[in-house]
Design a protein around this motif. Sequence first.
Motif, PDB file in Angstrom:
ATOM      1  N   UNK A 128       0.818  -1.199   0.000  1.00 19.68           N
ATOM      2  CA  UNK A 128       0.000   0.000   0.000  1.00 19.68           C
ATOM      3  C   UNK A 128       0.855   1.255   0.000  1.00 19.68           C
ATOM      4  N   UNK A 129       0.200   2.413   0.117  1.00 18.88           N
ATOM      5  CA  UNK A 129       0.913   3.690   0.124  1.00 18.88           C
ATOM      6  C   UNK A 129       1.807   3.794   1.354  1.00 18.88           C
ATOM      7  N   UNK A 130       3.070   4.244   1.196  1.00 19.64           N
ATOM      8  CA  UNK A 130       3.958   4.409   2.348  1.00 19.64           C
ATOM      9  C   UNK A 130       3.525   5.569   3.244  1.00 19.64           C
ATOM     10  N   UNK A 131       4.094   5.590   4.444  1.00 23.72           N
ATOM     11  CA  UNK A 131       3.830   6.634   5.422  1.00 23.72           C
ATOM     12  C   UNK A 131       5.135   6.960   6.131  1.00 23.72           C
ATOM     13  N   UNK A 132       5.514   8.237   6.170  1.00 25.15           N
ATOM     14  CA  UNK A 132       6.726   8.647   6.870  1.00 25.15           C
ATOM     15  C   UNK A 132       6.468   8.613   8.374  1.00 25.15           C
ATOM     16  N   UNK A 133       7.406   8.022   9.118  1.00 22.32           N
ATOM     17  CA  UNK A 133       7.266   7.921  10.569  1.00 22.32           C
ATOM     18  C   UNK A 133       8.583   8.290  11.246  1.00 22.32           C
ATOM     19  N   UNK A 134       8.479   8.906  12.399  1.00 24.06           N
ATOM     20  CA  UNK A 134       9.614   9.147  13.295  1.00 24.06           C
ATOM     21  C   UNK A 134      10.761   9.921  12.656  1.00 24.06           C
ATOM     22  N   UNK A 135      10.505  10.684  11.594  1.00 21.56           N
ATOM     23  CA  UNK A 135      11.524  11.551  11.016  1.00 21.56           C
ATOM     24  C   UNK A 135      12.490  10.885  10.072  1.00 21.56           C
ATOM     25  N   UNK A 136      12.913   9.657  10.369  1.00 21.63           N
ATOM     26  CA  UNK A 136      13.925   9.012   9.532  1.00 21.63           C
ATOM     27  C   UNK A 136      13.528   7.604   9.121  1.00 21.63           C
ATOM     28  N   UNK A 137      12.241   7.305   9.185  1.00 17.40           N
ATOM     29  CA  UNK A 137      11.761   5.978   8.807  1.00 17.40           C
ATOM     30  C   UNK A 137      10.506   6.072   7.957  1.00 17.40           C
ATOM     31  N   UNK A 138      10.189   4.952   7.323  1.00 14.65           N
ATOM     32  CA  UNK A 138       9.025   4.855   6.450  1.00 14.65           C
ATOM     33  C   UNK A 138       8.334   3.533   6.739  1.00 14.65           C
ATOM     34  N   UNK A 139       7.022   3.544   6.853  1.00 21.04           N
ATOM     35  CA  UNK A 139       6.254   2.329   7.077  1.00 21.04           C
ATOM     36  C   UNK A 139       5.371   2.049   5.867  1.00 21.04           C
ATOM     37  N   UNK A 140       5.146   0.776   5.597  1.00 20.33           N
ATOM     38  CA  UNK A 140       4.307   0.362   4.481  1.00 20.33           C
ATOM     39  C   UNK A 140       3.680  -0.981   4.842  1.00 20.33           C
ATOM     40  N   UNK A 141       2.400  -1.169   4.487  1.00 20.37           N
ATOM     41  CA  UNK A 141       1.689  -2.403   4.831  1.00 20.37           C
ATOM     42  C   UNK A 141       1.294  -3.151   3.564  1.00 20.37           C
ATOM     43  N   UNK A 142       1.277  -4.464   3.658  1.00 22.91           N
ATOM     44  CA  UNK A 142       0.888  -5.308   2.535  1.00 22.91           C
ATOM     45  C   UNK A 142      -0.623  -5.244   2.319  1.00 22.91           C
ATOM     46  N   UNK A 143      -1.023  -5.421   1.045  1.00 18.55           N
ATOM     47  CA  UNK A 143      -2.440  -5.402   0.685  1.00 18.55           C
ATOM     48  C   UNK A 143      -2.764  -6.595  -0.197  1.00 18.55           C
ATOM     49  N   UNK A 144      -4.050  -6.928  -0.294  1.00 16.59           N
ATOM     50  CA  UNK A 144      -4.483  -7.979  -1.194  1.00 16.59           C
ATOM     51  C   UNK A 144      -4.330  -9.381  -0.621  1.00 16.59           C
ATOM     52  N   UNK A 145      -4.525 -10.377  -1.488  1.00 12.42           N
ATOM     53  CA  UNK A 145      -4.463 -11.764  -1.075  1.00 12.42           C
ATOM     54  C   UNK A 145      -3.100 -12.159  -0.538  1.00 12.42           C
ATOM     55  N   UNK A 146      -3.082 -12.876   0.570  1.00 12.83           N
ATOM     56  CA  UNK A 146      -1.835 -13.322   1.168  1.00 12.83           C
ATOM     57  C   UNK A 146      -1.118 -12.282   1.996  1.00 12.83           C
ATOM     58  N   UNK A 147      -1.651 -11.059   2.075  1.00 13.18           N
ATOM     59  CA  UNK A 147      -1.002 -10.003   2.856  1.00 13.18           C
ATOM     60  C   UNK A 147      -1.031 -10.352   4.340  1.00 13.18           C
ATOM     61  N   UNK A 148       0.048  -9.941   5.060  1.00 12.61           N
ATOM     62  CA  UNK A 148       0.080 -10.256   6.487  1.00 12.61           C
ATOM     63  C   UNK A 148       1.006  -9.374   7.306  1.00 12.61           C
ATOM     64  N   UNK A 149       1.773  -8.468   6.681  1.00 12.25           N
ATOM     65  CA  UNK A 149       2.800  -7.755   7.431  1.00 12.25           C
ATOM     66  C   UNK A 149       2.756  -6.239   7.189  1.00 12.25           C
ATOM     67  N   UNK A 150       3.236  -5.518   8.191  1.00 13.89           N
ATOM     68  CA  UNK A 150       3.555  -4.101   8.087  1.00 13.89           C
ATOM     69  C   UNK A 150       5.061  -3.973   8.264  1.00 13.89           C
ATOM     70  N   UNK A 151       5.701  -3.214   7.363  1.00 13.18           N
ATOM     71  CA  UNK A 151       7.152  -3.098   7.343  1.00 13.18           C
ATOM     72  C   UNK A 151       7.579  -1.668   7.690  1.00 13.18           C
ATOM     73  N   UNK A 152       8.736  -1.546   8.314  1.00 13.77           N
ATOM     74  CA  UNK A 152       9.323  -0.237   8.593  1.00 13.77           C
ATOM     75  C   UNK A 152      10.754  -0.224   8.072  1.00 13.77           C
ATOM     76  N   UNK A 153      11.079   0.802   7.269  1.00 16.22           N
ATOM     77  CA  UNK A 153      12.376   0.899   6.606  1.00 16.22           C
ATOM     78  C   UNK A 153      13.110   2.153   7.033  1.00 16.22           C
ATOM     79  N   UNK A 154      14.441   2.087   6.998  1.00 15.91           N
ATOM     80  CA  UNK A 154      15.296   3.251   7.213  1.00 15.91           C
ATOM     81  C   UNK A 154      15.286   4.111   5.952  1.00 15.91           C
TER      82      UNK A 154
END
Length: 345
Positions: free
Chosen positions: A104-130
């Motif tokens: 799905x659409x990313x979201x900026x978090x905590x100033x220096x990170x980005x979060x993104x969640x899986x969508x659709x069939x088989x989705x199960x996780x939310x990820x956070x990246x540097x």
Amino acid sequence: MKLSWSYRLPKERQIGTRAPVASADTVLVAFHYDKADFFESTLVAFERMTGEERWRTTIPHVINEPVLAQDGSVYVSSFSGTVHAFDSNGKKLWDCRCGDRNMGKPCLVAGDRLAVAETGGGASKTWCLDLRTGSIAWAFENHGHSYGLSTNNGRLVHATVLAEGAGVRLHCVETSSGRSLWAADSAEWLFQPIVQDQAVLIGARGSLRTYSLQSGDLLARLDLEDQEAIDGQMLSVGNRIYFGTDSGRAGCASLQSERSFFKAKHSLQSVWSAAFEGSIRGRPTMTGNAVAVLSQEEGIVLLDPAAGNRLSALKMSKGNGGGLLYHRDWLYGSLGAEVRAFGPG
């Protein structure tokens, strides 16, 4: 407002677009389309006042609406499971493959990170990246298909349709660690949240709701007509919430809070409603003294924010996807293959 420039993506088939986003001098629009029996996307950066193309990049899958960091860097997720990062001039910074599910659409978090969640069939996780490297900071098991992300006060909130018909769950996790702070279950579908101060506003099938950001307790609920859904993004201005529904209706609600010595009492009340032909695209946008709503059939309609009366309309071509952006006294609309920019005047 008057039309200042327009752009149309040439030659492609079945074109859809995401809502425009903007930095100080640049407007970015993501297009996706059919390509060789699969999908492809093009992200185009325009000079915001002239429409002159500054740069573009092509990504071999469907991409979402991009997000911009304060330094002008651009982050966009793909249905391939990849997040792509570019600098302000379109130079590739990094790619991160989080998995093989739609993102799905990313979201900026905590100033220096980005979060993104899986969508659709088989989705199960939310990820956070540097943001700097694209490395994975944490992954949260949300157990299903997730809608948009929203963050505030070190907390990340999103709604997930759980796998195997197990219902819908509103998650709140800690942005620094991905640790679950609370979860609230719902018998009705929940969609796109807004986190503001200590409240979570979210549209649902049949209602508009607000939850406590700290505890997940339901604070207030406004029932909608005929089980319609607020399935798109909302706009919050002060204590007013502007939204569109899947039945082609725009609405405005007010969130009221009354504090006593022991606790606060919250309520949601309907302020006005306006009917449109066809579906409403993206979220309503405040344009100074009016609320702009993008309608598939009617174009951009400007409404009185106090009463919902129609003030004027701006023409748009018809098409898939789309959205609005108001930035530095300019209004940008995207729909199908086209982007239109309306300047002051």
